[in-house]
Design an enzyme around this catalytic site. Structure first.
Site, short mmCIF file in Angstrom:
data_model
loop_
_atom_site.label_atom_id
_atom_site.label_comp_id
_atom_site.label_asym_id
_atom_site.label_seq_id
_atom_site.Cartn_x
_atom_site.Cartn_y
_atom_site.Cartn_z
CG HIS A 1 -1.50 1.19 1.47
ND1 HIS A 1 -1.27 2.16 2.55
CD2 HIS A 1 -3.05 1.77 0.88
CE1 HIS A 1 -2.63 2.72 2.50
NE2 HIS A 1 -3.10 2.98 1.16
CD GLU B 1 -2.69 2.57 -3.65
OE1 GLU B 1 -3.50 4.10 -3.59
OE2 GLU B 1 -2.98 1.56 -2.91
CG HIS B 2 0.14 5.92 -0.66
ND1 HIS B 2 -0.38 7.28 0.19
CD2 HIS B 2 -0.63 5.37 -0.18
CE1 HIS B 2 -2.12 7.33 0.46
NE2 HIS B 2 -1.70 5.77 0.17
CD GLU C 1 -4.32 5.59 3.91
OE1 GLU C 1 -5.27 4.64 2.62
OE2 GLU C 1 -3.53 6.16 2.59
#
Length: 462
Positions: free
Chosen positions: A86, A89-90, A166
């Site tokens: 994840h 992904e950023h 997040e």
């Protein structure tokens, strides 16, 4: 940018319908009286560097959905590096040797398009919806960031702070999300699906440039990716553009098979309870480990799909009719089967009480409906109606290019192929009532389940 949990919850129903509809449309061509079947013929080919490309023409509107799926998700992460999939992904939205940070996003915005990305257990996907004239530009941007990211310590630190925040906002501050994590960690005893996609906080805090670079170099390669293009395009055009852009990216080393730890035999009932002052209405869910489409014996996954539809797939389901309509004790009740996974998956039932009804009564009623199917099966009539509901939803799925692209992408990223999608409706049609009863009796055994309870603070200890 979204995590697996958020993406799954918002697209599970739409994706399920799209899976059904896409295959049905391709199987019999009955998409619309004004649409020629040939317009929906799916084309599948490989570039010389090993990148698979799937084209789904749909000429009803001048738009195109462009998705790149990498066969890498959180369940593939090295031990102790949870959240790296994840996190990366950023990082894919940062600067490259050819484009400044934010340039890709501005280009999409300037032409009135949209773009985003999501990470799941088994894959990471990046997508844009734009006018067909911008397709080559999107391909150029995606091909560029596949290999040309600039990863510095400052970039890593800044984006690591973003994903930590997040996690705080989406998980730690959400009682349902906290419970979901704990249920997953209890349901899965050995399989890496027990680890949250976003990662554990203490491991996310340690992610660094060395971790990110090693992850990038290993997995972000054309031979570990699938390109899905759906919309107002022709296969020949897509192929020429793909060769011009992605085709220039060098093939990476062949990756070993995605073999992960598997579950031991499960032989206990486990419960997880969270009481929180922010909860006003209690709820529960019960889950079982079951085969996915990739791991099931022939016909089992299709039977589980129909079992979920009959048991709790909507307002015509047994759970809704019995608990919400007839008994009036539930505000919600349902079931779902998450079939598109690389390894084993889960089957879930859930419910919440209404008015003065007790959560224990709702749970007992749900358990009774499950036991009723396991012992008595389903009727031929409700089975056929369940199949028909899938097929009749065809037009709705065809109206969503992104849902179609998601179904093909998720299937190909978890060991399936185009034919699996196309032949799915035929396999669904072949499922018998005995097969639905058999999977209920075999897999939905309370003595091997994991239940999660979300309770108001005052119910602690009840």
């Amino acid at each position: 940018m979204t995590s697996r949990t958020e993406w799954l919850r918002t697209t599970l129903l739409a994706t399920s319908l799209a899976f059904t509809l896409t295959g049905s449309a391709l199987a019999d061509g009955t998409v619309s009286p004004n649409t020629k079947p040939a317009e929906f013929k799916v084309t599948d080919f490989l570039l010389d560097n090993g990148m698979e490309v799937v084209v789904i023409p749909d000429h009803r509107a001048p738009i195109v959905t462009h998705m790149v799926w990498y066969k890498i998700g959180s369940a593939d992460e090295p031990p102790g590096k949870s959240g790296i999939a994840h996190f990366f992904e950023h990082l894919m939205f940062k600067a490259t040797t050819h484009h400044a940070a934010g340039e890709f996003d501005r280009a999409v915005s300037d032409i009135g398009g949209s773009n985003n990305a999501f990470t799941s257990y088994d894959y990471t996907a990046f997508h844009e919806t734009v006018a067909p004239s911008a397709l080559e530009q999107m391909m150029g941007f995606e091909a560029d960031r596949m290999r040309n990211l600039i990863l510095t310590d400052d970039v890593i630190k800044t984006e690591r702070d973003v994903i930590l925040e997040e996690r705080r906002s989406r998980i730690d501050n959400n009682p349902q999300a906290v419970l979901d994590e704990e249920v997953d960690a209890t349901l899965w005893q050995n399989q890496p699906y027990r680890i949250p996609v976003i990662g554990w906080m203490q491991e996310m805090e340690q992610l660094n440039r060395v971790d990110a670079t090693a992850f990038y170099d290993k997995y972000y390669r054309p031979n570990n990716a699938v390109l899905i293009v759906a919309g107002d395009v022709e296969p020949e055009t897509v192929k020429a553009l793909a060769e011009k852009t992605y085709g220039k990216v060098a093939r990476g080393p062949d990756l070993p098979p995605r073999i992960r730890p598997v579950e031991p035999e499960q032989n206990t009932k486990r419960t997880v309870t969270l009481s929180d002052a922010r909860v006003s209405v209690p709820s529960f869910s019960t889950q079982w480990v079951v085969p996915s489409y990739h791991t099931a014996k022939p016909g089992e996954a299709e039977a589980l799909d129909l079992l979920a539809e009959i048991l709790g797939g909507g307002n015509r389901s047994r759970l809704y009719q019995a608990l919400v309509v007839q008994q009036g004790i539930a505000a919600s009740a349902g079931a779902y089967f998450q079939g598109t996974m690389l390894d084993a998956t889960n089957f879930t039932v859930y419910g919440a009480p209404r008015g003065d009804a007790k959560l224990a009564d709702v749970e007992a009623a749900v358990d009774a409906e499950v036991a009723r199917i396991a012992s008595g099966g389903v009727t031929a009539d409700e089975l056929e109606k369940a199949k028909d509901r899938y097929v009749r939803s065809m037009v709705f799925a065809r109206d969503k290019q992104d849902s179609m692209a998601e179904i093909y992408g998720s299937t190909l990223a978890t060991g399936g192929n185009v034919q699996d999608v196309q032949q799915w409706p035929e396999r669904i049609r072949k499922v018998t009532a005995d097969e639905v009863k058999a999977v209920a009796a075999r897999y939905l055994v309370l003595a091997r389940s994991t239940s999660g309870y979300l309770l108001p603070q005052q119910q602690a200890g009840n």
